[in-house]
Write an enzyme that holds these catalytic residues in place. Sequence first.
Site, PDB file in Angstrom:
ATOM      1  N   SER A 116       0.847  -1.189   0.000  1.00  0.00           N
ATOM      2  CA  SER A 116       0.000   0.000   0.000  1.00  0.00           C
ATOM      3  C   SER A 116       0.885   1.242   0.000  1.00  0.00           C
ATOM      4  O   SER A 116       2.113   1.151   0.068  1.00  0.00           O
ATOM      5  CB  SER A 116      -0.917   0.017   1.228  1.00  0.00           C
ATOM      6  OG  SER A 116      -0.149   0.145   2.415  1.00  0.00           O
ATOM      7  N   LYS A 117       0.252   2.408  -0.061  1.00  0.00           N
ATOM      8  CA  LYS A 117       0.994   3.662  -0.131  1.00  0.00           C
ATOM      9  C   LYS A 117       1.906   3.871   1.071  1.00  0.00           C
ATOM     10  O   LYS A 117       2.937   4.537   0.965  1.00  0.00           O
ATOM     11  CB  LYS A 117       0.027   4.844  -0.255  1.00  0.00           C
ATOM     12  CG  LYS A 117      -0.530   5.031  -1.669  1.00  0.00           C
ATOM     13  CD  LYS A 117      -1.336   6.314  -1.750  1.00  0.00           C
ATOM     14  CE  LYS A 117      -1.834   6.568  -3.166  1.00  0.00           C
ATOM     15  NZ  LYS A 117      -0.710   6.901  -4.063  1.00  0.00           N
ATOM     16  N   ARG A 118       1.548   3.299   2.202  1.00  0.00           N
ATOM     17  CA  ARG A 118       2.379   3.530   3.389  1.00  0.00           C
ATOM     18  C   ARG A 118       3.759   2.885   3.269  1.00  0.00           C
ATOM     19  O   ARG A 118       4.666   3.184   4.036  1.00  0.00           O
ATOM     20  CB  ARG A 118       1.663   3.022   4.654  1.00  0.00           C
ATOM     21  CG  ARG A 118       1.493   1.515   4.733  1.00  0.00           C
ATOM     22  CD  ARG A 118       0.630   1.126   5.920  1.00  0.00           C
ATOM     23  NE  ARG A 118       0.366  -0.292   5.976  1.00  0.00           N
ATOM     24  CZ  ARG A 118       1.141  -1.165   6.585  1.00  0.00           C
ATOM     25  NH1 ARG A 118       2.242  -0.752   7.200  1.00  0.00           N
ATOM     26  NH2 ARG A 118       0.837  -2.450   6.600  1.00  0.00           N
TER      27      ARG A 118
END
Length: 491
Positions: free
Chosen positions: A252-254
Amino acid sequence: MTDIRVRFAPSPTGELHIGGARTALFNWLFARNRGGKMVLRIDDTDKQRSSPEFLNSIITSMKWLGLDWDEGPERGGDYGPYLQSERLDLHRAEAQKLVNEGKAYYCFCTAEELTAEKENKRLQGLPPRYSGKCRYLSLEESEDKKAANSFVIRLLVPEEGETVVEDLIRGPVVFENKIFDDFIIMKSDGLPTYNFASVIDDYKMEITHVIRAEEHLSNTPRQQIIARQLEYKLPLYAHVPMILAPDHSKLSKRHGATSVQEYREMGILPEALINYLALLGWSPGEDREIMNIDEIIDSFSLEKVSKNPAIYDLKKLIWLNGHYLRTIDLRTVVQRVLPFFKDNEHLSKTMNSYQEVFLNETMEKVVDLVRDRVKTLREVVEASDYFFQDDFSYDEKGVEKHFRKKSTGDILNQIFNTLETVEPFQASRIKEELEKLSQRLNVPLAQINLPTRLAITGRTMGPELFDIISFLGRDRVLERLKRAKELFTFA
């Protein structure tokens, strides 16, 4: 031998994600290795989420990566149209053919009825499969109900036996047919489902190999059932491994940038990203990690693709990017980094004041000085801003360490006097004279070099000091030494 034809079929509902880019790359590499064709097809039947902006972004990202296609948007070809939304008449005709042959049927069940049926099945401890009650309507009864009722078209799925996916990476994967209900192939809005449209388009475009992400493996038995009902020849399937985060969770973006555009904005080079993507689930053997595109094409095969998940590692990508920054053609790096300089609000005015020829010559010298010490194009800008602006700030820790000593003021005066007269003003001569100054003052060379670097760059680290001094020129260096002496009171 059948000509190899593969396809990459993104939906324009978002940017090109790293997973999609890896899928596109593996298709492209397989086609180029085998002398085949790469088709770009846009699966844009999700009208609510699809947009021209996302389509343009996907195409732009693929071009930036160098993943050219042989047929598709902007290229044309003999198997178009290449936008799925322009192929709807074909999908509807094939669905009607199945209905006429008794292999599919109209279903008039409402959403409320289907929910109640599934709940009833759940209470009985049975799988929440559709009962198939509409399959028993005659074609005449269905035609009568169509005028007054919303409907979908369902495929008549065999209840016995099994469907085997002969996966080129995983081997045979067996699915019991009893796990499938009579699934929908045409929705109530008259649009095909993903599985139905993909089967038709793959067949009509004569796709020989469907290479896609592992997450699509569960779709494949349904697609094979559809293909058999349509009496189509099946393509060969290969499902590449998932890409997981370092902690083995879903990416994910994290975990860092996830779209190709974001990597581009970070200052990642396309050569580095291609090299990195190729290694996500594929290995050339011999522990090779740095490979140019021709080497990757020559080595690529589906037999070397892993069954196991690939682990995303942003640090490795940035390390690879640093390698390419140091080794690819200097002029190429300059052309790639110029937009980052011009996007910097502090440097853009300076950039605009340069004539193009002079700017390119200057940039080549600057980039050549700093590129060994940075890993992204954005870092090139951060590492070299003092070459273009004289009103830079000073590293606070460096000031405390080097400009708070009583002796530093006198040393800077001596450095000023030395650089004022050194001839010729070249790196080797400058180094020689500053070394002599160190001996005359009986201080370590670091006590000469470090205050000098801080005074003329605002930093305590960077490229070779004498190259910086030579590049900036005598007048700018002397002005910066004067500025430091005026700004700081030496104890």
